[in-house]
Enzyme design. Sequence first.
Site, PDB file in Angstrom:
ATOM      1  N   CYS A 152       0.839  -1.191   0.000  1.00 35.28           N
ATOM      2  CA  CYS A 152       0.000   0.000   0.000  1.00 35.28           C
ATOM      3  C   CYS A 152       0.877   1.246   0.000  1.00 35.28           C
ATOM      4  O   CYS A 152       1.891   1.317   0.672  1.00 35.28           O
ATOM      5  CB  CYS A 152      -0.953   0.081   1.189  1.00 35.28           C
ATOM      6  SG  CYS A 152      -2.115  -1.273   1.241  1.00 35.28           S
ATOM      7  N   ARG A 164       4.168  -0.274  -4.664  1.00 35.03           N
ATOM      8  CA  ARG A 164       3.818  -0.735  -3.324  1.00 35.03           C
ATOM      9  C   ARG A 164       2.565  -1.612  -3.313  1.00 35.03           C
ATOM     10  O   ARG A 164       2.136  -2.094  -2.259  1.00 35.03           O
ATOM     11  CB  ARG A 164       3.611   0.455  -2.392  1.00 35.03           C
ATOM     12  CG  ARG A 164       4.845   1.339  -2.286  1.00 35.03           C
ATOM     13  CD  ARG A 164       4.598   2.508  -1.373  1.00 35.03           C
ATOM     14  NE  ARG A 164       4.493   2.078   0.005  1.00 35.03           N
ATOM     15  CZ  ARG A 164       5.510   1.935   0.838  1.00 35.03           C
ATOM     16  NH1 ARG A 164       6.728   2.190   0.426  1.00 35.03           N
ATOM     17  NH2 ARG A 164       5.328   1.545   2.072  1.00 35.03           N
ATOM     18  N   TRP A 170      -2.263  -3.029  -1.667  1.00 35.53           N
ATOM     19  CA  TRP A 170      -1.854  -4.434  -1.736  1.00 35.53           C
ATOM     20  C   TRP A 170      -2.678  -5.112  -0.644  1.00 35.53           C
ATOM     21  O   TRP A 170      -2.493  -4.855   0.537  1.00 35.53           O
ATOM     22  CB  TRP A 170      -0.355  -4.578  -1.459  1.00 35.53           C
ATOM     23  CG  TRP A 170       0.144  -5.975  -1.653  1.00 35.53           C
ATOM     24  CD1 TRP A 170       0.489  -6.573  -2.823  1.00 35.53           C
ATOM     25  CD2 TRP A 170       0.363  -6.963  -0.625  1.00 35.53           C
ATOM     26  NE1 TRP A 170       0.899  -7.866  -2.600  1.00 35.53           N
ATOM     27  CE2 TRP A 170       0.833  -8.138  -1.266  1.00 35.53           C
ATOM     28  CE3 TRP A 170       0.206  -6.974   0.756  1.00 35.53           C
ATOM     29  CZ2 TRP A 170       1.154  -9.301  -0.567  1.00 35.53           C
ATOM     30  CZ3 TRP A 170       0.518  -8.142   1.455  1.00 35.53           C
ATOM     31  CH2 TRP A 170       0.981  -9.285   0.784  1.00 35.53           C
ATOM     32  N   ASN A 217      -1.677   2.849   5.298  1.00 32.71           N
ATOM     33  CA  ASN A 217      -0.740   1.779   4.941  1.00 32.71           C
ATOM     34  C   ASN A 217      -0.289   1.124   6.247  1.00 32.71           C
ATOM     35  O   ASN A 217       0.160   1.824   7.153  1.00 32.71           O
ATOM     36  CB  ASN A 217       0.466   2.369   4.192  1.00 32.71           C
ATOM     37  CG  ASN A 217       1.656   1.416   4.161  1.00 32.71           C
ATOM     38  OD1 ASN A 217       2.786   1.829   4.350  1.00 32.71           O
ATOM     39  ND2 ASN A 217       1.407   0.152   3.937  1.00 32.71           N
ATOM     40  N   GLY A 218      -0.437  -0.181   6.331  1.00 28.83           N
ATOM     41  CA  GLY A 218      -0.015  -0.897   7.539  1.00 28.83           C
ATOM     42  C   GLY A 218      -1.041  -1.951   7.898  1.00 28.83           C
ATOM     43  O   GLY A 218      -1.915  -2.287   7.089  1.00 28.83           O
ATOM     44  N   GLU A 254      18.756 -17.499  -6.531  1.00 34.41           N
ATOM     45  CA  GLU A 254      18.295 -16.192  -6.990  1.00 34.41           C
ATOM     46  C   GLU A 254      17.630 -16.297  -8.372  1.00 34.41           C
ATOM     47  O   GLU A 254      16.588 -15.693  -8.625  1.00 34.41           O
ATOM     48  CB  GLU A 254      19.477 -15.198  -6.996  1.00 34.41           C
ATOM     49  CG  GLU A 254      19.170 -13.813  -7.530  1.00 34.41           C
ATOM     50  CD  GLU A 254      18.002 -13.094  -6.855  1.00 34.41           C
ATOM     51  OE1 GLU A 254      17.532 -13.527  -5.809  1.00 34.41           O
ATOM     52  OE2 GLU A 254      17.538 -12.089  -7.433  1.00 34.41           O
ATOM     53  N   LYS A 311      13.722 -15.407  -9.318  1.00 35.85           N
ATOM     54  CA  LYS A 311      13.358 -14.488 -10.406  1.00 35.85           C
ATOM     55  C   LYS A 311      12.360 -15.149 -11.337  1.00 35.85           C
ATOM     56  O   LYS A 311      11.350 -14.568 -11.703  1.00 35.85           O
ATOM     57  CB  LYS A 311      14.605 -14.157 -11.211  1.00 35.85           C
ATOM     58  CG  LYS A 311      15.344 -12.895 -11.220  1.00 35.85           C
ATOM     59  CD  LYS A 311      15.084 -11.695 -10.451  1.00 35.85           C
ATOM     60  CE  LYS A 311      14.507 -11.744  -9.098  1.00 35.85           C
ATOM     61  NZ  LYS A 311      15.200 -11.001  -8.065  1.00 35.85           N
ATOM     62  N   GLU A 360       8.839 -15.670  -9.652  1.00 41.52           N
ATOM     63  CA  GLU A 360       8.026 -14.494  -9.309  1.00 41.52           C
ATOM     64  C   GLU A 360       7.442 -13.785 -10.522  1.00 41.52           C
ATOM     65  O   GLU A 360       6.390 -13.163 -10.418  1.00 41.52           O
ATOM     66  CB  GLU A 360       8.741 -13.532  -8.348  1.00 41.52           C
ATOM     67  CG  GLU A 360       9.876 -12.716  -8.867  1.00 41.52           C
ATOM     68  CD  GLU A 360      10.461 -11.773  -7.779  1.00 41.52           C
ATOM     69  OE1 GLU A 360      11.665 -11.534  -7.833  1.00 41.52           O
ATOM     70  OE2 GLU A 360       9.722 -11.283  -6.919  1.00 41.52           O
ATOM     71  N   HIS A 387      19.728 -37.211  -3.377  1.00 40.96           N
ATOM     72  CA  HIS A 387      19.203 -37.511  -2.045  1.00 40.96           C
ATOM     73  C   HIS A 387      17.688 -37.348  -1.964  1.00 40.96           C
ATOM     74  O   HIS A 387      17.125 -37.337  -0.871  1.00 40.96           O
ATOM     75  CB  HIS A 387      19.901 -36.638  -0.997  1.00 40.96           C
ATOM     76  CG  HIS A 387      21.376 -36.901  -0.906  1.00 40.96           C
ATOM     77  ND1 HIS A 387      21.891 -38.068  -0.400  1.00 40.96           N
ATOM     78  CD2 HIS A 387      22.435 -36.165  -1.333  1.00 40.96           C
ATOM     79  CE1 HIS A 387      23.210 -38.028  -0.476  1.00 40.96           C
ATOM     80  NE2 HIS A 387      23.564 -36.883  -1.050  1.00 40.96           N
ATOM     81  N   LYS A 393       6.476  -4.327  -4.385  1.00 40.26           N
ATOM     82  CA  LYS A 393       7.919  -4.070  -4.339  1.00 40.26           C
ATOM     83  C   LYS A 393       8.424  -3.909  -2.910  1.00 40.26           C
ATOM     84  O   LYS A 393       9.488  -4.382  -2.562  1.00 40.26           O
ATOM     85  CB  LYS A 393       8.198  -2.788  -5.143  1.00 40.26           C
ATOM     86  CG  LYS A 393       9.657  -2.406  -5.225  1.00 40.26           C
ATOM     87  CD  LYS A 393      10.354  -3.210  -6.278  1.00 40.26           C
ATOM     88  CE  LYS A 393      11.836  -2.943  -6.317  1.00 40.26           C
ATOM     89  NZ  LYS A 393      12.572  -4.121  -6.807  1.00 40.26           N
TER      90      LYS A 393
HETATM   91  C1  AGP Z   1      12.968  -9.808  -5.277  1.00 45.55           C
HETATM   92  O1  AGP Z   1      12.871  -9.970  -6.640  1.00 45.55           O
HETATM   93  C2  AGP Z   1      11.753  -9.727  -4.520  1.00 45.55           C
HETATM   94  N1  AGP Z   1      10.737  -8.983  -5.118  1.00 45.55           N
HETATM   95  C3  AGP Z   1      11.847  -9.731  -3.011  1.00 45.55           C
HETATM   96  O2  AGP Z   1      12.334 -10.989  -2.669  1.00 45.55           O
HETATM   97  C4  AGP Z   1      12.698  -8.673  -2.284  1.00 45.55           C
HETATM   98  O3  AGP Z   1      14.047  -8.853  -2.565  1.00 45.55           O
HETATM   99  C5  AGP Z   1      12.437  -8.764  -0.777  1.00 45.55           C
HETATM  100  O4  AGP Z   1      11.092  -8.492  -0.529  1.00 45.55           O
HETATM  101  C6  AGP Z   1      13.304  -7.841   0.033  1.00 45.55           C
HETATM  102  O5  AGP Z   1      13.084  -6.499  -0.280  1.00 45.55           O
HETATM  103  P1  AGP Z   1      14.073  -5.377   0.198  1.00 45.55           P
HETATM  104  O6  AGP Z   1      15.385  -5.613  -0.460  1.00 45.55           O
HETATM  105  O7  AGP Z   1      13.441  -4.092  -0.226  1.00 45.55           O
HETATM  106  O8  AGP Z   1      14.198  -5.494   1.689  1.00 45.55           O
END
Ligand code: AGP
Length: 586
Positions: A2, A26, A72, A98-99, A458, A462, A465, A481, A581
């Site tokens: 949000c 957000r 969000w 927001n919160g 990583e 990517k 997501e 295993h 984000k």
């Molecule tokens: C990464 O592609 C993500 N969208 C997510 O994992 C992100 O890295 C994580 O939420 C941490 O965010 P920050 O670096 O703003 O703390």
Amino acid sequence: MCGIIGYIGGNVESNLYLGLERLEYRGYDSSGMVIKRGSNFTTYKATGVVEKLKPTIKEVATFGIGLAHTRWATHGGISIENCHPHFSSCGDTALVHNGIIENYEELKGDLIKKGKYFYGQTDSEVIAKLFDCKLNINNLRRVREKLIGSYALAIISKNSDYIYFAKNKSPLYIGLGNDCALIASDPSCFVGFADSYITLEDGDYGKFSKKEVIIYDKNNKIIKKQPEKLDFSFINEELSGYSHFMLKEIYQSRIALEKIIEVYQSYAMKEKLEILKNKEFDRIYLIGCGTAYHAGLIGESYMRDAFNIDVFCEIASEIIYKNLNIDEKSLCIFISQSGETADTLSALEYCKNRGGIVVSITNTEYSSIAHKAILNFPILAGQEKAVASTKAYFAQCIVLYIITNYLKGIDYIFPLQNFKRQIDFGDDNILKSLASKLANFEKVFFIGRKRDYITAKEASLKLKEITYIFSSAEPSGELKHGVIALIDKTVPVIVIATDEKVFNKTLNNACEIKARGGKLILFTTLNIDNEIEKAFDFVVKVNKVSQAFMPLQIILSLQKLAYFTAVAKGLDPDKPRNLAKSVTVE
Ligand code: AGP
């Protein structure tokens, strides 16, 4: 999670809308706006991305006071009823939030008993219903005393020319311009409107107009805050010819590296690094979430190789359950692109309360995490708009490399300059052709050893997501295993190999996959002979760099693979479903 914005000035509809576009990272489940002119409210609401709100808005190019919100969803589904702004029962007070209000059910129960009607299911509507018809400081103080949880609140009333506000554990800033005044979750909203801004602290509340700002602290005392100058260079609003911000941002990794090399040679930055070097610690903890956690793992590998002390990398949301030995001798490095991630912030408080030496690595020097750390090391990547973090990961790893080398007393500038000359973003045609194939699969595995396993994690994050393909990263040696049970001809396995020393072992694991019919894809920086190449169904080669930078070199192509796969599936890589984000709820 949000974003909120409040604005007092001219062209209120279009300026609030621009603010919403800037805050959309957000959350983009729904958005809404309320404008006060005279003693009337006009409200707009729409579900979906911010763009959906635009056609509903009737532009009135005159002075007004307004609030806007991009959501969000946490409590309550994605619907117009749950869309902000929310209103007091008499309809005279409107607010955006927001919160998360943790005691909202209890408060709601009491309000229902008193005859209040609720249109939706959000915790935010409960705050709105706590307001009587008169908005003033006493009322605001009374309401916030009832709230348990996190909130950034902006509130307006038909009877007032002020915007009221309150903050606890969610970011909130006031922007000061010549012709307008603003409040927002992120000061990037102020660019073009204000040249200075005030950072609000937890417990702050008050009101502002174009002429004055009145702030009370958590002890109900009026306080004066020195405005800070707004840095305009951070903003990243133009696609600059790229189809999406994600692709632009992958390529901006090189610019981030250049900036880091420049700034980390400066006297001011070396002074900061020297302060860190002079701290006494015998353990290092690296802490973050998601991609930032993966950067921490890369940092852990650098530091373990360099120092003779224990180095641990921890997931922020898990650290409090681990009974770790955190005390005055623990250096705790918090990594966060946004600097606002709630899990990372809580972990920071936890470590601080135990006496840990709390340091941060962020992309946002004004953020809560940067403010709470004793030293903040900026990653200088510029605003990252795409939800999937790319250039920030790259820059976080570089800053971790610099910190490691500085503490060890080794030069970092020359190796970084060398790396800058050798950066390889991979061949677009090869990556696009692989992406078009990958788009047809339902699950993908990534494997690697040592740092390549971190890269696998990583790359897998990517891919999942932004393409919604199920993917998992496994250490190459672990397949046999258990996970190998899942391998058949419907499963591609992406093998990451940048370390000569373990290549043969990784190759053996790849052969085990081949023997079970799995499709093998190799991402490598190594010189491999034709016979080995034949074992793979697809090979992506990128230029070799020094061992420390291999994970950064190879991730660029893997980020692009995820990007091209999302595009091949017709998805918007910048705004993946269900994500935001900045994750400001725990
Ligand atoms: C990464 O592609 C993500 N969208 C997510 O994992 C992100 O890295 C994580 O939420 C941490 O965010 P920050 O670096 O703003 O703390």
